[in-house]
Design a protein around this motif. Structure first.
Motif, PDB file in Angstrom:
ATOM      1  N   ARG A 166      28.337  -0.757  44.434  1.00 29.42           N
ATOM      2  CA  ARG A 166      27.117  -0.408  45.129  1.00 29.42           C
ATOM      3  C   ARG A 166      26.770  -1.806  46.021  1.00 29.42           C
ATOM      4  O   ARG A 166      26.409  -2.692  45.408  1.00 29.42           O
ATOM      5  CB  ARG A 166      25.939   0.202  44.329  1.00 29.42           C
ATOM      6  CG  ARG A 166      24.865   0.570  45.026  1.00 29.42           C
ATOM      7  CD  ARG A 166      23.263   0.782  44.127  1.00 29.42           C
ATOM      8  NE  ARG A 166      24.009   1.630  42.991  1.00 29.42           N
ATOM      9  CZ  ARG A 166      23.714   1.442  41.703  1.00 29.42           C
ATOM     10  NH1 ARG A 166      23.397   0.265  41.405  1.00 29.42           N
ATOM     11  NH2 ARG A 166      24.010   2.417  40.808  1.00 29.42           N
ATOM     12  N   LYS A 167      26.418  -1.513  47.235  1.00 31.22           N
ATOM     13  CA  LYS A 167      26.010  -2.600  48.002  1.00 31.22           C
ATOM     14  C   LYS A 167      24.779  -3.046  47.841  1.00 31.22           C
ATOM     15  O   LYS A 167      23.698  -1.966  47.888  1.00 31.22           O
ATOM     16  CB  LYS A 167      26.437  -2.244  49.300  1.00 31.22           C
ATOM     17  CG  LYS A 167      25.672  -3.444  50.503  1.00 31.22           C
ATOM     18  CD  LYS A 167      26.041  -2.745  51.995  1.00 31.22           C
ATOM     19  CE  LYS A 167      25.522  -3.980  53.070  1.00 31.22           C
ATOM     20  NZ  LYS A 167      25.483  -3.292  54.327  1.00 31.22           N
ATOM     21  N   GLU A 168      24.218  -4.013  47.456  1.00 31.05           N
ATOM     22  CA  GLU A 168      22.727  -4.454  47.433  1.00 31.05           C
ATOM     23  C   GLU A 168      22.019  -4.555  48.767  1.00 31.05           C
ATOM     24  O   GLU A 168      22.607  -5.118  49.471  1.00 31.05           O
ATOM     25  CB  GLU A 168      22.479  -5.494  46.628  1.00 31.05           C
ATOM     26  CG  GLU A 168      21.223  -6.144  46.230  1.00 31.05           C
ATOM     27  CD  GLU A 168      21.094  -7.459  45.655  1.00 31.05           C
ATOM     28  OE1 GLU A 168      20.025  -7.985  45.683  1.00 31.05           O
ATOM     29  OE2 GLU A 168      21.869  -7.601  44.918  1.00 31.05           O
ATOM     30  N   ASN A 169      21.112  -3.858  49.066  1.00 32.65           N
ATOM     31  CA  ASN A 169      20.226  -3.725  50.303  1.00 32.65           C
ATOM     32  C   ASN A 169      19.170  -5.200  50.179  1.00 32.65           C
ATOM     33  O   ASN A 169      18.360  -5.174  49.265  1.00 32.65           O
ATOM     34  CB  ASN A 169      19.596  -2.523  50.470  1.00 32.65           C
ATOM     35  CG  ASN A 169      20.483  -1.445  50.724  1.00 32.65           C
ATOM     36  OD1 ASN A 169      21.647  -1.396  51.362  1.00 32.65           O
ATOM     37  ND2 ASN A 169      20.241  -0.154  50.007  1.00 32.65           N
ATOM     38  N   HIS A 170      19.496  -5.863  51.161  1.00 28.41           N
ATOM     39  CA  HIS A 170      18.534  -6.779  51.391  1.00 28.41           C
ATOM     40  C   HIS A 170      17.561  -6.754  52.510  1.00 28.41           C
ATOM     41  O   HIS A 170      18.042  -6.467  53.624  1.00 28.41           O
ATOM     42  CB  HIS A 170      19.274  -8.260  51.603  1.00 28.41           C
ATOM     43  CG  HIS A 170      20.147  -8.573  50.437  1.00 28.41           C
ATOM     44  ND1 HIS A 170      19.626  -9.340  49.535  1.00 28.41           N
ATOM     45  CD2 HIS A 170      21.288  -8.394  50.289  1.00 28.41           C
ATOM     46  CE1 HIS A 170      20.554  -9.614  48.762  1.00 28.41           C
ATOM     47  NE2 HIS A 170      21.617  -9.185  48.900  1.00 28.41           N
ATOM     48  N   ALA A 171      16.265  -6.958  52.509  1.00 25.75           N
ATOM     49  CA  ALA A 171      15.340  -6.886  53.571  1.00 25.75           C
ATOM     50  C   ALA A 171      15.883  -7.894  54.565  1.00 25.75           C
ATOM     51  O   ALA A 171      16.248  -9.101  54.380  1.00 25.75           O
ATOM     52  CB  ALA A 171      13.826  -7.142  53.070  1.00 25.75           C
TER      53      ALA A 171
END
Length: 323
Positions: free
Chosen positions: A18-23
Motif C-alpha cells: 500500500r502506498k502511504e499518502n502524504h499531505a
C-alpha cells in the motif's frame, strides 16, 4: 486454520504494497506572483493549507547587504492557502559577518516580509523559512542569524536542509530550529559532464541520507523536485541551462536525436530564446513518477509523518502529473 493463515499473509502483503499518502503542497519560486488556470487547479487540490512562497533573496553586493529580486504581484494571484514567506540567503553573505550586521539583516528581513505581505494583501502564517546552503565556514554566524530573526520577528523560524548538511552534520552543524525542510534534489551539478540526472539521482540521494534517522531535528518535511531543464553543450564542452524544457520540446526538425533525452542541433537558429549553433547538444533532465516514489519509499523508512512540498508550482510542471 489454513484459510486464516492465508488471509493473514495476504493482508500483510497488501499492507506492504500500500502506498502511504502524504499531505502535499508546493513551493512558488517566481519573482512575479501570478497563477494561471493549471496552477490554481493544482494548488486548490493540494492537501496542505500553505504555499511556500519566495519573497526575495539576500546577497552581499559591493560590501553591502541588499534584497534581490523582490516579489511583485498580479491580480491573478488569488488563493485560500496561507503563505509561508521564504527568503533565500547566499552563503557568501554569511562569511565574516559581524554581530551588528546579523542584527541588521534579521531586522530588515522581518520588516520587508511584513511590508510585502501588507502591500500585496497576502495572508502569511506564523513562519519564516530561510533557505541557505550554509557550510562549515559560515555555520556559526548563520545559526546566530536564525536565532536573531526568531527574536526580532516573534515568528517560528525554520530552514532548509541540503543533502550534504545531513551527511556532514558534524562539520556543518545542526541549525537552532525546531523544523527543517529536506531538499531532495540537486544531487550533482548540471554543468559537469555526466550521464547522471543532476536534478535527482536516487542512488546518490540514498548514500547521502543513509543515516538520516540519526539527524537530531525530528520535525521534518520533504521537498521533492518536479521541475525539468535542458543542458546545452557547445563545441568547447561548456554548458548552460535552459529552464523548463521537456522531451517534447526536443521534437524539432532542426534537431537530430541522439538518445531519448538528448539531441544535436543540425541547423543554426533561435531555440527557446537563445541562438544555438549547429553541433550544439541539448540534454533534457526530467523527474519521473518512479523516481519520486522510490525516494518517498526510502524516506518512509527513515522519518515519520512528513509532508511533501513539490518544487515548483508551474503549469509546465504540474500539468498531467498525479500528486
Amino acid at each position: 486454520m489454513k484459510v486464516l493463515k492465508f488471509l493473514l499473509i495476504l493482508l500483510l502483503f497488501a499492507s506492504c504494497k500500500r502506498k502511504e499518502n502524504h499531505a502535499y503542497t508546493f513551493y512558488y519560486w517566481k519573482t512575479h506572483l501570478r497563477l494561471d488556470q493549471e496552477e490554481r487547479k493544482a494548488l486548490d487540490q493540494a492537501s496542505v493549507p500553505y504555499l511556500y512562497t519566495r519573497f526575495f533573496d539576500i546577497d552581499k553586493v559591493h560590501g553591502k547587504f541588499q534584497p534581490v529580486a523582490v516579489i511583485t504581484r498580479d491580480n491573478s494571484f488569488q488563493t485560500g492557502k496561507q503563505i509561508v514567506p521564504t527568503v533565500f540567503i547566499t552563503n557568501q553573505a554569511m562569511y565574516q559577518i559581524s554581530s551588528e550586521e546579523i542584527r541588521f539583516i534579521a531586522k530588515n528581513i522581518h520588516e520587508l516580509v511584513q511590508k510585502k505581505a501588507k502591500e500585496y494583501n497576502v495572508k502569511i502564517n506564523n513562519e519564516i523559512q530561510i533557505d541557505c546552503d550554509w557550510t562549515a565556514g559560515t555555520r556559526d554566524d548563520y545559526f546566530k542569524f536564525l536565532k536573531e530573526l526568531r527574536k526580532v520577528s516573534g515568528k517560528e523560524v525554520t530552514c532548509t536542509l541540503r543533502l550534504h548538511q545531513v551527511k556532514d552534520k558534524i562539520q556543518t552543524g545542526i541549525p537552532p530550529v525546531e523544523k527543517v525542510y529536506l531538499m531532495c534534489y540537486s544531487t550533482s551539478s548540471p554543468l559537469e559532464n555526466s550521464d547522471r540526472n543532476s536534478i535527482l539521482d536516487v542512488t546518490i540521494l540514498k548514500s547521502y541520507l543513509s543515516r538520516l534517522e540519526d539527524y537530531p531535528v525530528k520535525k521534518m518535511d520533504v521537498a521533492l523536485p518536479i521541475y525539468s531543464w535542458g543542458i546545452v553543450t557547445n563545441h568547447l564542452e561548456k554548458h548552460k541551462l535552459i529552464n523548463a524544457l521537456s522531451r517534447k520540446d526536443l521534437e524539432n526538425p532542426g534537431f537530430k536525436k541522439i538518445s531519448d533525452n538528448e539531441v544535436e542541433i543540425i541547423k543554426d537558429g533561435f531555440y527557446f530564446g537563445s541562438f544555438l549553433n549547429k553541433g550544439f547538444r541539448i540534454k533534457v533532465e526530467e523527474i519521473s513518477e518512479e523516481q519520486l516514489q522510490d525516494v518517498t519509499r526510502f524516506l518512509e523508512k527513515k522519518i515519520h509523518d512528513f509532508n511533501i512540498i513539490y518544487y515548483q508550482l508551474d503549469s509546465k510542471f504540474v500539468s498531467n502529473r498525479n500528486f
